[in-house]
Design a protein around this motif. Structure first.
Motif, PDB file in Angstrom:
ATOM      1  N   VAL A  50       0.834  -1.201   0.000  1.00  0.00           N
ATOM      2  CA  VAL A  50       0.000   0.000   0.000  1.00  0.00           C
ATOM      3  C   VAL A  50       0.873   1.257   0.000  1.00  0.00           C
ATOM      4  CG1 VAL A  50      -1.716   1.317   1.309  1.00  0.00           C
ATOM      5  CG2 VAL A  50      -1.913  -1.176   1.136  1.00  0.00           C
ATOM      6  N   VAL A  51       1.926   1.250   0.814  1.00  0.00           N
ATOM      7  CA  VAL A  51       2.825   2.405   0.862  1.00  0.00           C
ATOM      8  C   VAL A  51       3.522   2.587  -0.488  1.00  0.00           C
ATOM      9  CG1 VAL A  51       4.906   3.342   1.942  1.00  0.00           C
ATOM     10  CG2 VAL A  51       3.173   2.236   3.341  1.00  0.00           C
ATOM     11  N   THR A  52       3.891   1.492  -1.123  1.00  0.00           N
ATOM     12  CA  THR A  52       4.512   1.565  -2.447  1.00  0.00           C
ATOM     13  C   THR A  52       3.554   2.185  -3.457  1.00  0.00           C
ATOM     14  OG1 THR A  52       5.886  -0.390  -2.014  1.00  0.00           O
ATOM     15  CG2 THR A  52       5.527   0.212  -4.317  1.00  0.00           C
ATOM     16  N   ALA A  53       2.269   1.775  -3.388  1.00  0.00           N
ATOM     17  CA  ALA A  53       1.269   2.328  -4.304  1.00  0.00           C
ATOM     18  C   ALA A  53       1.107   3.829  -4.105  1.00  0.00           C
ATOM     19  CB  ALA A  53      -0.067   1.618  -4.093  1.00  0.00           C
ATOM     20  N   LEU A  54       1.288   4.316  -2.892  1.00  0.00           N
ATOM     21  CA  LEU A  54       1.195   5.757  -2.626  1.00  0.00           C
ATOM     22  C   LEU A  54       2.484   6.481  -3.001  1.00  0.00           C
ATOM     23  CD1 LEU A  54      -0.539   5.608   0.886  1.00  0.00           C
ATOM     24  CD2 LEU A  54      -1.615   6.112  -1.322  1.00  0.00           C
ATOM     25  N   LYS A  72      14.101  21.789 -16.014  1.00  0.00           N
ATOM     26  CA  LYS A  72      15.042  20.763 -16.451  1.00  0.00           C
ATOM     27  C   LYS A  72      15.076  19.622 -15.441  1.00  0.00           C
ATOM     28  CE  LYS A  72      19.937  20.110 -17.614  1.00  0.00           C
ATOM     29  NZ  LYS A  72      21.282  20.763 -17.684  1.00  0.00           N
ATOM     30  N   LEU A  73      15.272  18.398 -15.964  1.00  0.00           N
ATOM     31  CA  LEU A  73      15.494  17.227 -15.123  1.00  0.00           C
ATOM     32  C   LEU A  73      16.760  16.531 -15.601  1.00  0.00           C
ATOM     33  CD1 LEU A  73      11.915  15.649 -14.859  1.00  0.00           C
ATOM     34  CD2 LEU A  73      13.122  16.912 -13.073  1.00  0.00           C
ATOM     35  N   SER A  74      17.542  16.010 -14.668  1.00  0.00           N
ATOM     36  CA  SER A  74      18.731  15.264 -15.052  1.00  0.00           C
ATOM     37  C   SER A  74      18.332  13.892 -15.574  1.00  0.00           C
ATOM     38  CB  SER A  74      19.672  15.107 -13.858  1.00  0.00           C
ATOM     39  OG  SER A  74      19.093  14.242 -12.885  1.00  0.00           O
ATOM     40  N   LYS A  75      19.224  13.270 -16.326  1.00  0.00           N
ATOM     41  CA  LYS A  75      18.948  11.922 -16.829  1.00  0.00           C
ATOM     42  C   LYS A  75      18.738  10.948 -15.681  1.00  0.00           C
ATOM     43  CE  LYS A  75      21.552  12.604 -21.123  1.00  0.00           C
ATOM     44  NZ  LYS A  75      22.718  12.183 -21.938  1.00  0.00           N
ATOM     45  N   MET A  76      19.490  11.151 -14.590  1.00  0.00           N
ATOM     46  CA  MET A  76      19.354  10.275 -13.431  1.00  0.00           C
ATOM     47  C   MET A  76      17.950  10.383 -12.835  1.00  0.00           C
ATOM     48  SD  MET A  76      21.672  10.118  -9.950  1.00  0.00           S
ATOM     49  CE  MET A  76      23.117   9.632 -10.905  1.00  0.00           C
ATOM     50  N   GLN A  77      17.414  11.588 -12.764  1.00  0.00           N
ATOM     51  CA  GLN A  77      16.068  11.778 -12.228  1.00  0.00           C
ATOM     52  C   GLN A  77      15.017  11.142 -13.132  1.00  0.00           C
ATOM     53  OE1 GLN A  77      16.522  16.062 -12.003  1.00  0.00           O
ATOM     54  NE2 GLN A  77      16.280  16.032  -9.786  1.00  0.00           N
ATOM     55  N   VAL A  78      15.193  11.263 -14.440  1.00  0.00           N
ATOM     56  CA  VAL A  78      14.235  10.679 -15.376  1.00  0.00           C
ATOM     57  C   VAL A  78      14.257   9.156 -15.297  1.00  0.00           C
ATOM     58  CG1 VAL A  78      13.647  10.398 -17.811  1.00  0.00           C
ATOM     59  CG2 VAL A  78      14.351  12.645 -16.952  1.00  0.00           C
ATOM     60  N   VAL A  79      15.461   8.574 -15.304  1.00  0.00           N
ATOM     61  CA  VAL A  79      15.578   7.114 -15.232  1.00  0.00           C
ATOM     62  C   VAL A  79      15.005   6.600 -13.913  1.00  0.00           C
ATOM     63  CG1 VAL A  79      17.205   5.197 -15.094  1.00  0.00           C
ATOM     64  CG2 VAL A  79      17.544   7.001 -16.800  1.00  0.00           C
ATOM     65  N   THR A  80      15.309   7.302 -12.811  1.00  0.00           N
ATOM     66  CA  THR A  80      14.793   6.888 -11.509  1.00  0.00           C
ATOM     67  C   THR A  80      13.270   6.907 -11.496  1.00  0.00           C
ATOM     68  OG1 THR A  80      16.758   7.732 -10.352  1.00  0.00           O
ATOM     69  CG2 THR A  80      14.766   7.422  -9.047  1.00  0.00           C
ATOM     70  N   PHE A  87       8.746  -0.699 -11.523  1.00  0.00           N
ATOM     71  CA  PHE A  87       8.881  -1.705 -10.468  1.00  0.00           C
ATOM     72  C   PHE A  87       7.852  -1.508  -9.360  1.00  0.00           C
ATOM     73  CE2 PHE A  87      12.916  -2.094 -12.609  1.00  0.00           C
ATOM     74  CZ  PHE A  87      13.136  -3.458 -12.577  1.00  0.00           C
ATOM     75  N   GLY A  88       7.464  -0.249  -9.098  1.00  0.00           N
ATOM     76  CA  GLY A  88       6.398  -0.027  -8.132  1.00  0.00           C
ATOM     77  C   GLY A  88       5.089  -0.614  -8.622  1.00  0.00           C
ATOM     78  N   SER A  89       4.791  -0.406  -9.902  1.00  0.00           N
ATOM     79  CA  SER A  89       3.557  -0.945 -10.482  1.00  0.00           C
ATOM     80  C   SER A  89       3.569  -2.470 -10.490  1.00  0.00           C
ATOM     81  CB  SER A  89       3.369  -0.412 -11.904  1.00  0.00           C
ATOM     82  OG  SER A  89       3.281   0.998 -11.914  1.00  0.00           O
ATOM     83  N   ARG A  98       9.003  -7.864  -3.775  1.00  0.00           N
ATOM     84  CA  ARG A  98      10.365  -8.081  -4.282  1.00  0.00           C
ATOM     85  C   ARG A  98      10.684  -7.199  -5.483  1.00  0.00           C
ATOM     86  NH1 ARG A  98      10.369 -14.449  -5.118  1.00  0.00           N
ATOM     87  NH2 ARG A  98       8.334 -13.844  -5.978  1.00  0.00           N
ATOM     88  N   PHE A  99       9.703  -6.907  -6.311  1.00  0.00           N
ATOM     89  CA  PHE A  99       9.962  -6.063  -7.485  1.00  0.00           C
ATOM     90  C   PHE A  99      10.470  -4.685  -7.059  1.00  0.00           C
ATOM     91  CE2 PHE A  99       6.857  -9.085  -9.265  1.00  0.00           C
ATOM     92  CZ  PHE A  99       7.548  -9.483 -10.401  1.00  0.00           C
ATOM     93  N   PHE A 100       9.809  -4.094  -6.061  1.00  0.00           N
ATOM     94  CA  PHE A 100      10.200  -2.756  -5.630  1.00  0.00           C
ATOM     95  C   PHE A 100      11.560  -2.783  -4.930  1.00  0.00           C
ATOM     96  CE2 PHE A 100       9.810   1.163  -3.045  1.00  0.00           C
ATOM     97  CZ  PHE A 100       9.538   2.038  -4.073  1.00  0.00           C
ATOM     98  N   LYS A 101      11.846  -3.851  -4.226  1.00  0.00           N
ATOM     99  CA  LYS A 101      13.136  -3.961  -3.540  1.00  0.00           C
ATOM    100  C   LYS A 101      14.289  -4.086  -4.535  1.00  0.00           C
ATOM    101  CE  LYS A 101      11.452  -6.069   0.744  1.00  0.00           C
ATOM    102  NZ  LYS A 101      11.477  -7.282   1.593  1.00  0.00           N
TER     103      LYS A 101
END
Length: 206
Positions: A50-54, A72-80, A87-89, A98-101
């Motif tokens: 539930v926390v992951t979904a939020l 502007k966003l950095s490439k690292m921010q976009v990839v993250t 993985f959250g979905s 395990r997916f989110f971990k």
């Protein structure tokens, strides 16, 4: 005439809050909901799911605000952001934490591999991202890039060990504080390299 496409500056405290606020809120929310089970649509979900979904829409909201404020966003921010959504979905859809971990592992491996590819081509991709913030000679960028590459791989390995061998509660604390502290400590230890390879401007200022 000012360049409307140039990144706009925002207060440091606001940028830090938007970057790390969702992570801290994830930690606090998990602490309150970790022992609870929620039944949604006939399916039971642990507090972590539930926390992951939020967390996913919260991170996207903060990333969108940061882009709106700075332009502007950095490439690292976009990839993250993309990996958090993916993985959250998956964690929510399959009701499997395990997916989110695994997400931090994938992020650090991708960044480490990208830096490794650049080094094999005799280039420092890191210089293209941070060159304006840290004026270094080329050899300095190569050394720093190699160190950060190995550091990212080490973080990926550490995340794999922690989420596979320790409890979810321990992993959440490790992700919130351990990985963040490791990043700060790493850059704090690079002072000698910055001093050795730093570029001085013609007026003598660093």
């Amino acid at each position: 005439m000012t360049d409307s496409t140039a990144p706009r500056k925002v207060p440091a405290w606001l940028k830090i809050g938007l970057d790390f606020g969702p992570i801290l809120l994830f930690f606090l929310a998990y602490g309150r909901l970790k022992d609870r089970v929620f039944e949604i649509g006939g399916t039971e979900y642990q507090g972590f799911i539930v926390v992951t979904a939020l967390f996913v829409p919260l991170l996207l909201l903060c990333t969108g605000i940061l882009w709106w404020l700075t332009g502007k966003l950095s490439k690292m921010q976009v990839v993250t952001a993309v990996l958090v959504v993916v993985f959250g979905s998956l964690s929510v859809w399959f009701n499997d934490e395990r997916f989110f971990k695994m997400k931090p592992t994938i992020i650090y491996v991708i960044f480490g591999a990208a830096l490794a590819i650049g080094l094999m081509r005799g280039q420092s991709y890191l210089q293209g991202l941070m060159g304006e913030a840290m004026p270094l000679r080329r050899e300095g960028w190569m050394v720093l890039t190699k160190r950060i590459m190995w550091f990212f791989f080490a973080l990926a390995l550490a995340n794999e060990i922690v989420w596979r061998l320790f409890s979810t509660e321990f992993w959440v604390s490790f992700k919130t504080f351990g990985l963040t502290a490791a990043l700060f400590l790493f850059f704090m230890t690079q002072g000698r390299l910055l001093e050795r390879y730093g570029v001085e401007e013609e007026d003598g200022s660093a």
